[in-house]
Design an enzyme around this catalytic site. Structure first.
Site, PDB file in Angstrom:
ATOM      1  N   CYS A 118      79.236  33.633  21.549  1.00 20.44           N
ATOM      2  CA  CYS A 118      78.225  33.128  20.600  1.00 20.44           C
ATOM      3  C   CYS A 118      77.640  31.781  21.029  1.00 20.44           C
ATOM      4  CB  CYS A 118      78.816  33.028  19.200  1.00 20.44           C
ATOM      5  SG  CYS A 118      79.515  34.579  18.628  1.00 20.44           S
ATOM      6  N   HIS A 259      74.844  28.100  15.073  1.00 21.91           N
ATOM      7  CA  HIS A 259      75.210  29.511  15.223  1.00 21.91           C
ATOM      8  C   HIS A 259      75.414  30.112  13.835  1.00 21.91           C
ATOM      9  CE1 HIS A 259      77.047  33.182  16.355  1.00 21.91           C
ATOM     10  NE2 HIS A 259      78.282  32.827  16.048  1.00 21.91           N
ATOM     11  N   ASN A 289      75.884  38.095  12.144  1.00 22.65           N
ATOM     12  CA  ASN A 289      76.202  37.378  13.373  1.00 22.65           C
ATOM     13  C   ASN A 289      75.747  38.213  14.565  1.00 22.65           C
ATOM     14  OD1 ASN A 289      77.394  36.196  15.590  1.00 22.65           O
ATOM     15  ND2 ASN A 289      79.394  35.904  14.644  1.00 22.65           N
TER      16      ASN A 289
HETATM   17  O1  UT7 Z   1      81.144  34.083  16.180  1.00 29.09           O
HETATM   18  C1  UT7 Z   1      82.536  34.091  15.931  1.00 29.09           C
HETATM   19  C2  UT7 Z   1      82.890  35.371  15.243  1.00 29.09           C
HETATM   20  N1  UT7 Z   1      83.817  35.319  14.182  1.00 29.09           N
HETATM   21  C3  UT7 Z   1      83.682  34.552  13.086  1.00 29.09           C
HETATM   22  O2  UT7 Z   1      82.833  33.717  12.962  1.00 29.09           O
HETATM   23  C4  UT7 Z   1      84.682  34.768  11.970  1.00 29.09           C
HETATM   24  C5  UT7 Z   1      84.944  33.529  11.160  1.00 29.09           C
HETATM   25  N2  UT7 Z   1      85.704  33.867   9.970  1.00 29.09           N
HETATM   26  C6  UT7 Z   1      85.123  34.360   8.852  1.00 29.09           C
HETATM   27  O3  UT7 Z   1      83.916  34.501   8.779  1.00 29.09           O
HETATM   28  C7  UT7 Z   1      86.018  34.650   7.684  1.00 29.09           C
HETATM   29  O4  UT7 Z   1      87.343  34.262   7.992  1.00 29.09           O
HETATM   30  C8  UT7 Z   1      86.006  36.155   7.237  1.00 29.09           C
HETATM   31  C9  UT7 Z   1      84.670  36.492   6.609  1.00 29.09           C
HETATM   32  C10 UT7 Z   1      86.267  37.053   8.415  1.00 29.09           C
HETATM   33  C11 UT7 Z   1      87.084  36.391   6.187  1.00 29.09           C
HETATM   34  O5  UT7 Z   1      86.870  35.526   5.090  1.00 29.09           O
HETATM   35  P1  UT7 Z   1      88.070  34.634   4.522  1.00 29.09           P
HETATM   36  O6  UT7 Z   1      87.548  33.916   3.354  1.00 29.09           O
HETATM   37  O7  UT7 Z   1      88.610  33.806   5.650  1.00 29.09           O
HETATM   38  O8  UT7 Z   1      89.093  35.733   4.058  1.00 29.09           O
HETATM   39  P2  UT7 Z   1      90.625  35.872   4.450  1.00 29.09           P
HETATM   40  O9  UT7 Z   1      90.747  36.375   5.847  1.00 29.09           O
HETATM   41  O10 UT7 Z   1      91.333  34.624   4.067  1.00 29.09           O
HETATM   42  O11 UT7 Z   1      91.054  37.045   3.476  1.00 29.09           O
HETATM   43  C12 UT7 Z   1      91.069  36.877   2.054  1.00 29.09           C
HETATM   44  C13 UT7 Z   1      91.368  38.230   1.451  1.00 29.09           C
HETATM   45  C14 UT7 Z   1      92.499  38.979   2.126  1.00 29.09           C
HETATM   46  O12 UT7 Z   1      93.234  39.648   1.109  1.00 29.09           O
HETATM   47  P3  UT7 Z   1      94.608  39.050   0.548  1.00 29.09           P
HETATM   48  O13 UT7 Z   1      95.506  38.948   1.759  1.00 29.09           O
HETATM   49  O14 UT7 Z   1      94.241  37.711  -0.010  1.00 29.09           O
HETATM   50  O15 UT7 Z   1      95.032  40.061  -0.449  1.00 29.09           O
HETATM   51  C15 UT7 Z   1      91.796  39.969   2.997  1.00 29.09           C
HETATM   52  O16 UT7 Z   1      92.566  41.135   3.227  1.00 29.09           O
HETATM   53  O17 UT7 Z   1      90.208  39.065   1.571  1.00 29.09           O
HETATM   54  C16 UT7 Z   1      90.589  40.299   2.168  1.00 29.09           C
HETATM   55  N3  UT7 Z   1      89.465  40.821   2.948  1.00 29.09           N
HETATM   56  C17 UT7 Z   1      88.474  41.531   2.403  1.00 29.09           C
HETATM   57  N4  UT7 Z   1      88.247  41.948   1.142  1.00 29.09           N
HETATM   58  C18 UT7 Z   1      87.132  42.658   0.917  1.00 29.09           C
HETATM   59  C19 UT7 Z   1      89.209  40.644   4.271  1.00 29.09           C
HETATM   60  N5  UT7 Z   1      88.064  41.251   4.601  1.00 29.09           N
HETATM   61  C20 UT7 Z   1      87.588  41.809   3.456  1.00 29.09           C
HETATM   62  C21 UT7 Z   1      86.444  42.560   3.156  1.00 29.09           C
HETATM   63  N6  UT7 Z   1      86.245  42.964   1.876  1.00 29.09           N
HETATM   64  N7  UT7 Z   1      85.526  42.897   4.088  1.00 29.09           N
END
Ligand code: UT7
Length: 332
Positions: A118, A259, A289
């Protein structure tokens, strides 16, 4: 680093292209256990653009590049170098840049792909700047182009909500004017964090075979929460580096183009860095993204709709797999 030479690099034109087909949050709700409200709240994304069957990264790059050439009042014959920043080239070889060189009708010039995920476009533009500053080349086409959706596992709800396809391009052009152009570039990488975001298969470490497909190793995999933390930290650092190198204060910046990975990352960098939210170019809501394409697409959109004007200070910044990061300060 800044350097003093007779030549500087100005942006002579910008262009972008997004495929027509949209992948909405409602579409993704049908594929994995997620919902529109969660995706909007945690990422800001509403929909992404997806390349059609038979549409490749070089095709997207071509359309963005043609618009950038037109905006710069140049033809492909004027180009001296083509850099395509991508992690999703049409194939491993020939490079996407060589494919583009042929499709766009350029002369037999130097053309190569640049892989920095990225951060690719920021790395690519900084590379073009070096070829221009030395006096070697005059007109350099720098493209960020990706068809990422073909590397996404639509059974993995953490990644499939994020990524889309698109291309953005600029013509980086030699100038002797001291009142415009690229002022500094700060580029970093931290390989110790490489395992946070990977595409395991297809390289010499894991050539394709049936077991790759059985494990799903042809798809991107990431540790989202960890990436989030490092993204905010590294983009804030390289933006501060840009201010320090140019002895500038934050209020002298007219636009920041970060980005576009996640609206919450952009907001966190903005408030960490202390920039007014109205000065940040954001389009992640409607394109997700697109890796190396996010910065040049946002750049082009903000130039074409009149937000970014000649003479303004623009700060580009990105982070990505590697982990890579970078910033470029310029007077547009
Ligand atoms: O260019 C580089 C590429 N990558 C990135 O930029 C990724 C950067 N990270 C992010 O954008 C975020 O970390 C995510 C969008 C991927 C995830 O958001 P988050 O606020 O960090 O969520 P989390 O990983 O802390 O998960 C919170 C909860 C979890 O459930 P529990 O364990 O709290 O019960 C996940 O299982 O949300 C759950 N979860 C979802 N729920 C509904 C994870 N993905 C999803 C989803 N829909 N798509």
């Amino acid at each position: 680093m800044t350097s003093k030479t007779p030549f500087r690099t100005r942006i002579a034109g910008t262009g972008s292209y997004l495929p027509e087909k949209l992948l909405t949050n409602a579409d993704i709700e049908k594929l994995v256990d997620t919902n529109d409200a969660w995706i909007r709240e945690r990422t800001g994304i509403q929909h992404r653009h997806i390349a059609a069957d038979g549409e490749f990264t070089s095709d997207l790059a071509l359309k963005a590049a043609q618009k950038a050439l037109e905006a710069a009042n140049l033809t492909a014959q004027d180009l001296d170098l083509i850099i395509v920043c991508t992690v999703s080239p049409d194939q491993v070889m020939p490079s996407c840049a060589c494919v583009l060189q042929q499709k766009i009708g350029a002369r037999n010039i130097m053309a190569f792909d640049l892989s920095a995920a990225c951060s690719g476009f920021v790395y690519g533009l900084a590379t073009a700047d070096q070829f221009i500053r030395t006096g070697m080349y005059k007109n350099v086409l720098v493209v960020g182009a990706e068809v990422l959706h073909r590397y996404v596992n639509y059974k993995d709800r953490e990644t499939c909500i994020l990524f889309g396809d698109g291309a953005g391009a600029v013509i980086a052009q030699r100038t002797t004017s001291e009142t415009e152009g690229i002022m500094s570039a700060h580029l970093r990488s931290d390989g110790s964090l490489g395992d946070l975001f990977v595409l395991p298969a297809g390289g010499s470490a894991m050539p394709f075979d049936q077991s790759v497909l059985d494990r799903g190793d042809q798809y991107v995999r990431m540790k989202g929460r960890e990436i989030f933390k490092h993204a905010v930290r590294t983009m804030s650092q390289v933006c501060q580096d840009a201010l320090d190198a140019n002895a500038m204060t934050i209020d002298q910046i007219d636009w920041v183009i970060p980005h576009q990975a996640n609206l919450r990352i952009i907001d966190a960098v903005g408030s960490h860095f202390g920039i007014e939210p109205e000065k940040v170019v954001i389009n992640v809501q409607t394109m997700g993204n697109t890796s190396a394409a996010t910065v040049p697409v946002a750049f082009d959109q903000a130039v074409r709709d009149g937000r970014i004007k000649r003479g303004q200070h623009v700060l580009l910044t990105a982070f990505g797999a590697g982990l890579t990061s970078g910033s470029i300060m310029m007077k547009f």
